[in-house]
Design a protein around this motif. Sequence first.
Motif, PDB file in Angstrom:
ATOM      1  N   ARG A 108      -5.892   6.311   2.046  1.00 43.15           N
ATOM      2  CA  ARG A 108      -5.327   7.589   2.514  1.00 43.15           C
ATOM      3  C   ARG A 108      -5.038   8.524   1.342  1.00 43.15           C
ATOM      4  NH1 ARG A 108      -1.847   4.552   6.906  1.00 43.15           N
ATOM      5  NH2 ARG A 108      -3.302   4.721   8.644  1.00 43.15           N
ATOM      6  N   GLN A 109      -4.541   7.968   0.258  1.00 40.39           N
ATOM      7  CA  GLN A 109      -4.264   8.781  -0.932  1.00 40.39           C
ATOM      8  C   GLN A 109      -5.573   9.325  -1.509  1.00 40.39           C
ATOM      9  OE1 GLN A 109      -1.247   9.650  -1.956  1.00 40.39           O
ATOM     10  NE2 GLN A 109      -2.113  10.922  -3.570  1.00 40.39           N
ATOM     11  N   LYS A 135      -6.696  12.190   0.572  1.00 34.65           N
ATOM     12  CA  LYS A 135      -5.839  13.355   0.300  1.00 34.65           C
ATOM     13  C   LYS A 135      -6.184  14.024  -1.029  1.00 34.65           C
ATOM     14  CE  LYS A 135      -0.958  14.562   0.062  1.00 34.65           C
ATOM     15  NZ  LYS A 135       0.415  14.055   0.135  1.00 34.65           N
ATOM     16  N   THR A 136      -6.503  13.224  -2.049  1.00 37.13           N
ATOM     17  CA  THR A 136      -6.771  13.781  -3.382  1.00 37.13           C
ATOM     18  C   THR A 136      -8.250  14.096  -3.616  1.00 37.13           C
ATOM     19  OG1 THR A 136      -6.963  11.568  -4.346  1.00 37.13           O
ATOM     20  CG2 THR A 136      -4.779  12.631  -4.414  1.00 37.13           C
ATOM     21  N   SER A 178     -14.807  14.727   1.582  1.00 40.47           N
ATOM     22  CA  SER A 178     -14.655  15.050   3.001  1.00 40.47           C
ATOM     23  C   SER A 178     -15.956  14.929   3.790  1.00 40.47           C
ATOM     24  CB  SER A 178     -14.082  16.463   3.163  1.00 40.47           C
ATOM     25  OG  SER A 178     -14.954  17.413   2.599  1.00 40.47           O
ATOM     26  N   LYS A 190     -12.536  13.535  11.080  1.00 38.39           N
ATOM     27  CA  LYS A 190     -11.161  13.386  11.534  1.00 38.39           C
ATOM     28  C   LYS A 190     -11.087  13.898  12.968  1.00 38.39           C
ATOM     29  CE  LYS A 190      -6.397  14.512  10.536  1.00 38.39           C
ATOM     30  NZ  LYS A 190      -5.479  15.374   9.806  1.00 38.39           N
TER      31      LYS A 190
END
Length: 79
Positions: free
Chosen positions: A29-30, A33-34, A39, A44
């Motif tokens: 998850r990190q 996010k970073t 992507s 999602k």
Amino acid sequence: MSGSVEETPTYVPIEVVGRRLSLAITTLRQWVKTGVIPSDTYIKVGQTYRFNLPAVVHALSSAEDAPKSVVEIALDEDM
């Protein structure tokens, strides 16, 4: 029918990615996010992520900042 059928990528839950790469879900998850996991390697839907596992492995294997042990695990399991 003689036309070719395009393969649709299979998307798997984050738990499958974690097991495959021997990583904690929080780490994944990190990385999402970073931007360590790009992507274009996941979709999602609502609050749920689904990952194209081969695309994630490829992205991590070509990323300079990805831990080498993760890449080695992923590539070893492909063989």
